[in-house]
Write a protein that holds these residues in place. Structure first.
Motif, PDB file in Angstrom:
ATOM      1  N   VAL A  88       1.140  -1.652   0.141  1.00  0.00           N
ATOM      2  CA  VAL A  88       0.231   0.309   0.085  1.00  0.00           C
ATOM      3  C   VAL A  88       0.288   1.312  -0.234  1.00  0.00           C
ATOM      4  N   LEU A  89       2.647   1.380   0.839  1.00  0.00           N
ATOM      5  CA  LEU A  89       2.809   2.345   0.770  1.00  0.00           C
ATOM      6  C   LEU A  89       3.843   2.250  -0.392  1.00  0.00           C
ATOM      7  N   ARG A  90       3.633   3.622  -0.658  1.00  0.00           N
ATOM      8  CA  ARG A  90       5.151   3.461  -2.094  1.00  0.00           C
ATOM      9  C   ARG A  90       6.165   4.511  -2.077  1.00  0.00           C
ATOM     10  N   MET A  91       7.421   4.621  -2.497  1.00  0.00           N
ATOM     11  CA  MET A  91       7.879   5.540  -2.142  1.00  0.00           C
ATOM     12  C   MET A  91       7.282   6.837  -1.868  1.00  0.00           C
ATOM     13  N   GLU A  92       7.168   7.253  -3.000  1.00  0.00           N
ATOM     14  CA  GLU A  92       6.386   8.949  -3.003  1.00  0.00           C
ATOM     15  C   GLU A  92       5.688   9.567  -1.639  1.00  0.00           C
ATOM     16  N   ASP A  93       5.644   7.905  -1.163  1.00  0.00           N
ATOM     17  CA  ASP A  93       4.614   8.002   0.401  1.00  0.00           C
ATOM     18  C   ASP A  93       6.166   8.207   1.443  1.00  0.00           C
ATOM     19  N   ILE A  94       6.907   8.338   1.407  1.00  0.00           N
ATOM     20  CA  ILE A  94       8.113   8.491   2.617  1.00  0.00           C
ATOM     21  C   ILE A  94       8.567   9.746   2.433  1.00  0.00           C
ATOM     22  N   VAL A  95       9.442  10.445   3.321  1.00  0.00           N
ATOM     23  CA  VAL A  95      10.199  11.627   3.351  1.00  0.00           C
ATOM     24  C   VAL A  95      11.205  10.783   3.321  1.00  0.00           C
ATOM     25  N   SER A  96      11.813  10.600   4.538  1.00  0.00           N
ATOM     26  CA  SER A  96      12.616   9.541   4.811  1.00  0.00           C
ATOM     27  C   SER A  96      12.501   8.261   5.007  1.00  0.00           C
ATOM     28  N   PHE A  97      14.010   7.848   3.988  1.00  0.00           N
ATOM     29  CA  PHE A  97      14.107   6.627   4.114  1.00  0.00           C
ATOM     30  C   PHE A  97      15.194   5.905   4.262  1.00  0.00           C
ATOM     31  N   LYS A  98      15.659   5.242   5.544  1.00  0.00           N
ATOM     32  CA  LYS A  98      17.421   5.113   5.632  1.00  0.00           C
ATOM     33  C   LYS A  98      17.005   3.730   6.154  1.00  0.00           C
ATOM     34  N   ALA A  99      17.356   2.674   5.816  1.00  0.00           N
ATOM     35  CA  ALA A  99      17.316   1.359   5.400  1.00  0.00           C
ATOM     36  C   ALA A  99      19.194   0.803   5.370  1.00  0.00           C
ATOM     37  N   ASN A 100      19.493   0.490   7.067  1.00  0.00           N
ATOM     38  CA  ASN A 100      20.951   0.324   6.644  1.00  0.00           C
ATOM     39  C   ASN A 100      21.429  -0.028   8.687  1.00  0.00           C
ATOM     40  N   TRP A 101      22.218  -0.434   8.589  1.00  0.00           N
ATOM     41  CA  TRP A 101      22.947  -1.408  10.239  1.00  0.00           C
ATOM     42  C   TRP A 101      23.503   0.045  10.756  1.00  0.00           C
ATOM     43  N   GLU A 102      23.038   1.008  10.619  1.00  0.00           N
ATOM     44  CA  GLU A 102      23.689   1.730  11.323  1.00  0.00           C
ATOM     45  C   GLU A 102      22.876   1.921  13.103  1.00  0.00           C
ATOM     46  N   PRO A 103      23.346   2.429  14.080  1.00  0.00           N
ATOM     47  CA  PRO A 103      22.134   2.555  14.811  1.00  0.00           C
ATOM     48  C   PRO A 103      20.950   2.999  14.942  1.00  0.00           C
ATOM     49  N   LYS A 104      19.681   2.983  14.858  1.00  0.00           N
ATOM     50  CA  LYS A 104      18.529   3.523  14.816  1.00  0.00           C
ATOM     51  C   LYS A 104      17.857   4.679  15.526  1.00  0.00           C
ATOM     52  N   SER A 105      18.907   4.951  17.039  1.00  0.00           N
ATOM     53  CA  SER A 105      18.856   6.345  17.191  1.00  0.00           C
ATOM     54  C   SER A 105      19.646   7.329  16.732  1.00  0.00           C
ATOM     55  N   ASP A 106      20.335   6.398  15.710  1.00  0.00           N
ATOM     56  CA  ASP A 106      21.873   7.933  15.049  1.00  0.00           C
ATOM     57  C   ASP A 106      20.353   8.569  13.674  1.00  0.00           C
ATOM     58  N   ASN A 107      20.234   7.009  13.403  1.00  0.00           N
ATOM     59  CA  ASN A 107      18.970   7.718  12.201  1.00  0.00           C
ATOM     60  C   ASN A 107      18.291   8.708  12.106  1.00  0.00           C
ATOM     61  N   ILE A 108      17.557   8.261  13.378  1.00  0.00           N
ATOM     62  CA  ILE A 108      16.164   9.458  13.887  1.00  0.00           C
ATOM     63  C   ILE A 108      17.044  10.519  13.865  1.00  0.00           C
ATOM     64  N   ARG A 109      17.944  10.938  14.446  1.00  0.00           N
ATOM     65  CA  ARG A 109      18.461  12.038  15.158  1.00  0.00           C
ATOM     66  C   ARG A 109      19.078  12.853  13.735  1.00  0.00           C
ATOM     67  N   GLN A 110      19.669  11.922  12.607  1.00  0.00           N
ATOM     68  CA  GLN A 110      19.892  12.686  11.217  1.00  0.00           C
ATOM     69  C   GLN A 110      18.336  12.772  10.479  1.00  0.00           C
ATOM     70  N   MET A 111      17.518  12.112  10.117  1.00  0.00           N
ATOM     71  CA  MET A 111      15.920  12.834  10.262  1.00  0.00           C
ATOM     72  C   MET A 111      15.812  13.874  10.495  1.00  0.00           C
ATOM     73  N   ALA A 112      15.693  14.131  12.239  1.00  0.00           N
ATOM     74  CA  ALA A 112      15.569  15.537  12.352  1.00  0.00           C
ATOM     75  C   ALA A 112      16.408  16.636  12.006  1.00  0.00           C
ATOM     76  N   ALA A 113      17.420  16.193  11.715  1.00  0.00           N
ATOM     77  CA  ALA A 113      18.424  17.261  11.327  1.00  0.00           C
ATOM     78  C   ALA A 113      17.842  17.834   9.810  1.00  0.00           C
ATOM     79  N   GLU A 114      18.166  16.518   9.499  1.00  0.00           N
ATOM     80  CA  GLU A 114      17.334  16.951   7.557  1.00  0.00           C
ATOM     81  C   GLU A 114      16.017  17.855   7.302  1.00  0.00           C
ATOM     82  N   LEU A 115      14.797  17.456   8.242  1.00  0.00           N
ATOM     83  CA  LEU A 115      13.880  17.393   8.105  1.00  0.00           C
ATOM     84  C   LEU A 115      13.547  19.297   8.491  1.00  0.00           C
ATOM     85  N   ASN A 116      14.473  19.377   9.508  1.00  0.00           N
ATOM     86  CA  ASN A 116      14.269  20.800  10.362  1.00  0.00           C
ATOM     87  C   ASN A 116      13.405  20.569  11.630  1.00  0.00           C
ATOM     88  N   LEU A 117      13.244  19.172  12.521  1.00  0.00           N
ATOM     89  CA  LEU A 117      12.351  19.032  13.395  1.00  0.00           C
ATOM     90  C   LEU A 117      12.698  18.586  14.427  1.00  0.00           C
TER      91      LEU A 117
END
Length: 633
Positions: A346-375
């Motif tokens: 149901v969900l497609r790539m155009e529905d996702i504002v930030s896509f992080k699939a990697n092997w880094e800690p999820k807390s680090d990835n979310i912090r990076q998202m916050a910086a990218e989105l200015n939130l």
């Protein structure tokens, strides 16, 4: 009291009392945890008693203590012990209240009399609990539909007129409870064939209340709460006859919980970003091991259908303005392939504002998202089926709210529906476009990182701005942005739609908003300014901006407009105020950067001024298509 309630009580006492006796701050988060889980009336009163003792012993409260909301409670039933429960819920959820209680069934006089105790109290919010006797057709079941509808409209009009009187005299937000439906068989199946039955009459009134209530009225949906609890279990006729209780003890707990939730929502906006794990969260199985064809998703199995239903609910949140993101320990290409190629996804790539699939800690990835989105991280909610991953995010990004999904995928959608983190106070057309706005922001950042000259970068954006005076059409979005913006917000003063309309008609105030677009897309409404003219000075009451447009010369263009409008109104100076909060430290020195002079400073505020004599508009790369109060456009 049932045995379950007694067991829960002893557990809460056993855990909380030692913390209370040694004044341990951990008492408070555990008290909240017990409160969130509690459903028994007696248990709730025990927790409330422990809370009062903790305040008496001055047990330290972690974090910043919130200023109390002045809450008035009036109605046609007894407000005790309801108010005790309500105060408890408000306190433990971070919205403590100072409460004023009206007399039993004296609410109409208390609302209509200009000098009543309600208005002397100066409420910021008023809870109105009308009695059921106010919502009953007093004629015959056989009367015409027109007669039924006329009286039903009169009930709705009367209640909303009382709410309007409260708001007019106190500027308070009004929380208005609607009506439980009857739970007895009489008059049988005929109840649905006439609007004159209590069942149909109240349903009609409740629906019209919700559809016609102005923005400052918030419906406390007693009809829904009773339906969720069970109609018969929600009533207690003996309690009504003996002490005028509005409902059963079990429903009273949920009624108070819901009212406290509405009180808290006046201060706390909904969350903005939903961050999703992938394997065994959006589909069954592990895509890196099972492959695209091996994961469980879709209508071919009960579990696959449950994951699809979960995705459908998630996508509905996007249409309400919630940003969707992915944070998964996964192979990026294989994870992305599911969104692109799986026919049941149901969900497609155009529905996702930030896509992080990697092997880094999820807390680090979310912090990076916050910086990218200015939130801010506190606007994020992270959902995962793995308790270890949830715990890592809790430890290393504690501002993020987490939801641990249970073992049964059929309950995933229910968990998200009941989390209460994304409930909108209003909806606008711009909410549906929020994902595309943030995806465009990623493109802008990519261009910025590839350009070494800032002036050339700004020029290449081809920015256009529309600066408009406040309008009735924009009022819902203006109020929404004012009540959500926290970081770039000089004073963090909150205003309702009704307040916006009042400002529009007050000659001493000037209010304008800024919309911005560029070659990548439309940012929408991104800045709001409210000024008040006082003796030749334009005092800046409110200045807020979306962090997405920082350092793009919007600040300079807003100041140009503010100086122009102040001069037109005969002002010779601008006066700015900074009121510090836990979230707006980034604008502490904003006025200094904009050429203002610091006049005074204390822990509570900083005041600045700038003379308008000789003011020259700052040059920017923004083409202003229209200016506020421009009658030539």
């Amino acid at each position: 009291m049932n045995q379950h309630g007694i067991g829960m009580e002893s557990k809460s006492v056993a855990v909380l009392k030692p913390l209370l006796l040694r004044n341990d701050p951990e008492f408070w988060p555990l008290l909240k945890s017990f409160t969130d889980a509690a459903r028994d009336f007696g248990e709730m009163f025990l927790l409330s008693s422990l809370r009062k003792k903790a305040h008496a012993r001055q047990v330290p409260v972690p974090g910043m203590v919130q200023q109390k909301i002045r809450l008035g409670i009036v109605g046609g039933s007894s407000v005790y012990p309801f108010h005790e429960l309500l105060e408890h819920f408000c306190d433990v959820t971070g919205a403590p209240c100072e409460v004023w209680l009206g007399d039993y069934d004296n609410y109409i006089s208390e609302i209509l009399e200009e000098n009543s105790g309600l208005y002397e109290f100066g409420p910021q919010a008023v809870l109105v609990i009308p009695p059921e006797k106010r919502c009953r057709y007093d004629g015959s079941l056989a009367d015409s539909r027109e007669a039924h509808e006329t009286q039903a409209r009169a009930v709705v009009t009367g209640l909303l007129q009382l709410a309007a009187k409260i708001h007019e005299r106190s500027r308070a937000e009004v929380i208005l409870s609607n009506f439980m439906l009857p739970a007895r068989h009489d008059p049988g199946s005929y109840r649905s064939r006439t609007l004159g039955s209590d069942w149909s009459f109240r349903k009609w009134v409740n629906l019209e209340l919700g559809l016609t209530a102005p923005s400052y009225v918030h419906i406390c949906d007693l009809e829904f709460l009773a339906h969720r609890q069970g109609g018969v279990a929600s009533r207690d006729e003996r309690s009504w006859f003996e002490s005028k209780q509005p409902c059963s003890p079990a429903l009273l707990v949920e009624f108070a919980r819901e009212a406290a939730h509405l009180v808290g929502s006046l201060r706390q906006p909904p969350k903005k970003v939903l961050v999703l794990d992938l394997d065994n969260t959006l589909w069954g199985g592990v895509v890196a091991e099972d492959g695209l064809a091996g994961i469980e998703l879709g209508d071919t199995s009960p579990r696959g259908e449950a994951f699809k239903a979960f995705q459908n609910h998630i996508r509905s949140l996007k249409s309400r303005g919630v940003l969707l993101a992915v944070c998964s320990k996964n192979d990026h290409a294989k994870a992305k392939e599911v969104f692109v190629k799986h026919p049941e996804m149901v969900l497609r790539m155009e529905d996702i504002v930030s896509f992080k699939a990697n092997w880094e800690p999820k807390s680090d990835n979310i912090r990076q998202m916050a910086a990218e989105l200015n939130l801010g991280l506190d606007s994020f909610v992270f959902v995962d089926d793995n308790p270890a991953e949830i715990e890592i995010v809790r430890q290393f990004a504690p501002e993020v709210t987490t939801i641990l999904l249970g073992p049964d995928a059929s309950e995933y959608a229910s968990q998200l529906q009941d989390c209460r983190l994304f409930e909108p106070r209003s909806l606008t057309a711009e909410d549906a476009e929020r994902t595309s706005q943030y995806r465009s922001e990623v493109q802008r950042k990519a261009l910025e990182s590839s350009t070494t000259d800032m002036a050339s970068y700004l020029d290449s954006l081809e920015m256009e701005a529309v600066i408009s005076e406040f309008t009735a059409v924009d009022a819902p979005r203006l109020s929404q942005l004012i009540n959500k913006s926290n970081q770039f917000n000089l004073t963090t003063r909150r205003r309702t739609e009704a307040d916006i309309h009042t400002l529009m008609n007050d000659p001493d105030y000037v209010g304008f908003s800024v919309r911005l677009k560029d070659r990548f897309g439309d940012h929408g409404l991104i800045s709001i300014v409210i000024g008040q003219k006082q003796n030749g000075t334009m005092k800046i009451d409110t200045w807020l901006m979306s962090c997405r447009v920082l350092k793009r010369q919007v600040e300079e263009e807003v100041l140009n407009e503010l100086a122009r409008l102040a001069a037109v109104r005969g002002c010779v100076r601008l006066e700015g105020l900074y009121l510090p909060t836990a979230k707006n430290e980034m604008v502490r020195d904003f006025y200094t950067r904009m050429g203002f002079t610091l006049l005074s400073e204390s822990e509570q505020s900083r005041e600045f001024e700038r003379a308008l004599e000789g003011y020259k508009p700052a040059p920017t790369k923004i083409r202003v298509v229209r200016r506020a109060f421009d009658t030539t456009s």
